[in-house]
Design an enzyme around this catalytic site. Structure first.
Site, short mmCIF file in Angstrom:
data_model
loop_
_atom_site.label_atom_id
_atom_site.label_comp_id
_atom_site.label_asym_id
_atom_site.label_seq_id
_atom_site.Cartn_x
_atom_site.Cartn_y
_atom_site.Cartn_z
CB SER A 160 0.12 7.09 -42.75
OG SER A 160 0.43 7.32 -44.11
CG HIS A 186 -2.11 9.83 -44.37
ND1 HIS A 186 -0.83 9.93 -43.87
CD2 HIS A 186 -2.81 10.83 -43.79
CE1 HIS A 186 -0.76 10.95 -43.03
NE2 HIS A 186 -1.96 11.51 -42.96
CG MET A 278 6.01 5.97 -44.49
SD MET A 278 6.18 5.80 -46.29
CE MET A 278 7.52 6.95 -46.61
CG ASP A 281 -1.00 14.21 -40.65
OD1 ASP A 281 -1.18 15.28 -40.04
OD2 ASP A 281 -1.90 13.61 -41.26
#
Length: 345
Positions: A160, A186, A278, A281
């Site tokens: 991410s 992401h 962050m 996930d």
């Protein structure tokens, strides 16, 4: 730590006022200066030594991307690009993230401007906790040996915030005949195509956005498209990419958890890697992989721009081995080399 000190750099006085108004609603943030162009910004930054800078792309006298490069080279400071260019000009976003920007936030096209910036405060506070990776000390790799002989294992990667730089570093070390590699990063829908193309130009393997039915083959890397679907791996015989519509998982679509979980039935035939980002996930999915016999690698804290996802996975017991980013490519490729069917230790 006290309040996060921010300098706003934007040629529009109206936009500076909007950003200041948004940030003033957060008691943990203090705007300590503003500038209308990079030359003014240089003096404000010297005087105020901010924790974070917000920076537009299109500005007079010097382009924001050029100024970003100078900041990262001469005075490394966390930077969040706030620009209309990052909404529609995905190439500008990828360039900024590759140069060292922490994140990109589009300016509002319509509607209430403060609502459009509702995530800006949280991103600024997260950025303040990081140390920018300067252009000079980024991890550089030579491509892996052309003699690499794959053993049939699949590499699955989740990332991410900070992933643009990390994935570029990882894949630049892969040989042209690398193991089949699937990645969920992401990223908004308008970014992933440009990101895949950039990686394809930089790296020895073929890199592309995944599509329904895309076959997993040696030498091929697939990036999950941003937007409305999760990238999963399936197939009754030869494994292929599958884009599955569905609700966000752990707040994300595509989700790293979805990718990892779809590969769990492949067990020892998978090497799972979780990189900077962050949130959490990918932690549960990586644990599922490990429990099914897969090898799992997590980026360590020192080399992560944001040690969120790797930390969550490590604390859950999903990470078999933690490594600096610079050591992950060799470790993953070793696990995927013919004759090596053992897991990392």
């Amino acid at each position: 730590m006290g309040r996060v000190r921010v300098v706003i750099v934007d040629d529009s006085a109206t936009m500076r006022t909007i950003i200041r108004g948004c940030l003033s609603r957060d008691s943990e943030i203090e705007v300590v200066g503003e500038a209308a162009d990079p030359y003014e910004a240089r003096e404000v930054i010297k005087a105020q030594s901010p924790d974070v800078i917000t920076l537009d792309v299109n500005m007079p006298r010097m382009n924001g991307l050029e100024f970003l490069e100078k900041i990262m080279r001469l005075r490394p400071t966390p930077v969040i690009m706030v620009s209309a260019e990052v909404a529609e000009g995905a190439a500008a976003s990828i360039e900024a993230l590759s140069t060292g920007a922490f994140d990109c936030v589009p300016k509002p096209a319509e509607g209430h401007p403060l609502d459009a910036f509702r995530e800006l405060s949280e991103k600024i506070k997260a950025a303040a906790q990081t140390t920018p990776r300067t252009l000079a000390n980024r991890v550089q790799h030579k491509p892996g040996s052309s003699d690499f002989s794959p053993n049939g294992r699949i590499i699955a990667v989740g990332a991410s915030t900070g992933g643009v730089d990390a994935l570029s570093s990882l894949l630049s070390a892969f040989p042209a005949h690398c193991p089949p590699t699937v990645i969920t990063q992401h990223m908004p829908a308008s970014f992933t195509g440009s990101f895949a193309q950039r990686l394809d130009n930089q790296c020895a393997p073929r890199v592309a956005e995944a599509w329904n039915g895309a076959p997993l083959e040696n030498g091929q890397v697939y990036i999950a498209p941003g937007g409305s679907a999760h990238l999963e791996i399936g197939g009754s015989g030869k494994l292929v990419c599958q884009l599955r519509e569905g609700d966000p998982i752990t707040g994300h679509r595509p989700s790293v958890d979805a990718l990892f979980s779809s590969l769990a039935r492949q067990g020892p035939n998978v090497v799972g890697i979780i990189l900077t980002g962050m949130g959490r996930d990918g932690a549960a999915g990586l644990l599922e992989l490990r429990n099914r016999g897969a090898s799992t690698i997590g980026q360590n804290q020192a080399s992560s721009l944001v040690y969120g996802m790797p930390r969550a996975a490590h604390e859950l017991g999903a990470v078999e081995i933690q490594l600096p980013l610079g050591e992950i490519p060799a470790a993953a490729l070793s696990l995927c080399t013919a004759g090596n069917r053992r897991k990392a230790t």
